[in-house]
Motif scaffolding. Sequence first.
Motif, short mmCIF file in Angstrom:
data_model
loop_
_atom_site.label_atom_id
_atom_site.label_comp_id
_atom_site.label_asym_id
_atom_site.label_seq_id
_atom_site.Cartn_x
_atom_site.Cartn_y
_atom_site.Cartn_z
N LEU A 40 -1.80 5.66 -10.37
CA LEU A 40 -2.42 4.71 -9.45
C LEU A 40 -3.23 3.66 -10.19
N ASP A 53 2.89 2.59 -2.35
CA ASP A 53 2.78 3.41 -3.56
C ASP A 53 1.49 4.20 -3.57
N GLU A 54 0.38 3.55 -3.19
CA GLU A 54 -0.90 4.26 -3.16
C GLU A 54 -0.87 5.43 -2.17
N THR A 55 -0.27 5.20 -1.01
CA THR A 55 -0.20 6.26 0.00
C THR A 55 0.66 7.41 -0.49
N ARG A 71 0.19 0.56 -11.93
CA ARG A 71 0.29 0.03 -10.57
C ARG A 71 1.55 -0.81 -10.38
N GLU A 111 1.33 8.32 -3.64
CA GLU A 111 0.65 9.07 -4.70
C GLU A 111 -0.51 9.89 -4.15
N ALA A 136 0.81 -1.22 0.00
CA ALA A 136 0.00 0.00 0.00
C ALA A 136 0.84 1.27 0.00
#
Length: 493
Positions: free
Chosen positions: A102, A49-51, A106, A53, A47
């Motif tokens: 995102l 990368d998502e956080t 991914r 971005e 998680a």
Amino acid sequence: MQTWTRRVPAPRHRRAPALASAYLLLGGLYLTMIVLSGAALVTDVSAYDETAELARFAFGVFGLAAAVRAARQPALPGRLRQAWGAVAASFAVLVTSAPLLLFFDRDGTSVAADITHVIFVVALLIALQRFPLAPMNRRDRLKTVLDALIVLVGGTTVLWYTSVDSALVYSIADLALLFVAARALLRGADESAQRPLLLLTAGALVLFVGDAVHGYLDGHGLTTQTSWQFVCWITADALLAAAAVEQLRSRCGVAREPRQGLPIGRFLPFTAVAVAHLLMLAAAVQEGEFSPWGGLALGGAALSALVLYRQALVQRESDEQARTDGLTGLANRSRFRVASHRSLARNASTGILVIDMNGFKEINDTLGHKSGDLVLIAFAEVLRRCVSSPGLPARLGGDEFAVVLPEINHPEEAYEVAGRIAAALGPVAVDGRLITLAASIGVAVSGPGELTHDELVHRADLAMYRAKALGPDTRWAIWQESLEPDALLSKAS
């Protein structure tokens, strides 16, 4: 003369509370995103990368709103509005790229991230190019370019060590940004954007560091999920957003004196040289070849340090000469203006004394210029004795002197200084002759946020001419509204 005691309170700006709230929101957002990304890196790497971005998207939205608002300020110069338009474009790239990366990148295998990042850097590069910089003569501009080139060479060394296998366009964009940011820091901004430019260039330099970390990790096949890279990038985003907020805040304050070079800029060339030598030493140790390459790196670092230290001493001496009157040793007109602007910019009460010597032309005509110079030196000594720190006596030129009294508590403090100077003037021995020193002194005081430097000096000038009209003896007068030309015309009619 009638004593002027009117105090004007500092102006209240309606936008100040809103801008303070914007700073608090920006700081809270920064801390929140740092905590969330750190937690994701520790507990759930998938998680991260998502956080990351999401954090950059949040700063993109905040920065875009602030930059657009700064670009639409009608009071700003057109060139500066264009600069903030380019900053807004860089944040727009951040806002649009985060969702795309995102949902469509991914796994991080495409070049979309590099492309959007290069566009972001280029937009920031254009913004720094459009910023109005402080005026300089040709020689000072050349010195600034040479110092910026030293920083560029140091940055090239860093990228060669960390990102030699990364994309060429990526590195070229970073180096161009580094050169322009260094040039802006070394040259400084005009009064419309000093602090915003400092924050913007700081963001650009931190961005360069983040890109170097990214290049090192990518070039050595290491994971890019590291807090160092993320902290650099999100700190850069926060500094860029803070620059836009500061530009809005600057329009609420007192105008500042144009400044040639920002304080942190003078250390950039030294830092670049030090970093380059440290990298050479690190490479020698890493390759196990300290002899001879490590010794050569240390010797080169020592020689560079000695040369740069000598250059710093010469520059300090040159700067001191540029701010000092050669005959009397007092501050010159330039330093006097800087001290006055600095006090006024702090929203502090400031006093100005304008002093014109009486009968100086007759001394020059009858005794010669050598005796005239000795009289000026003796008068300067009186000012030194009567004006205590942080007050600053200055020679403006000829037989005209001035005193700036920064951050005084009451107007009476300025009046007391004028009284001490008047009481201290009298006969002095000059070249075997007894000469009486006399002067006309004008006093004016600005309450917090009331006047600009030019307005304050104008009032002190009017008071000085009033004192001179009272006769050849030493007298001092305080500005009052009746001395203004419009008031005199109304009284005559």
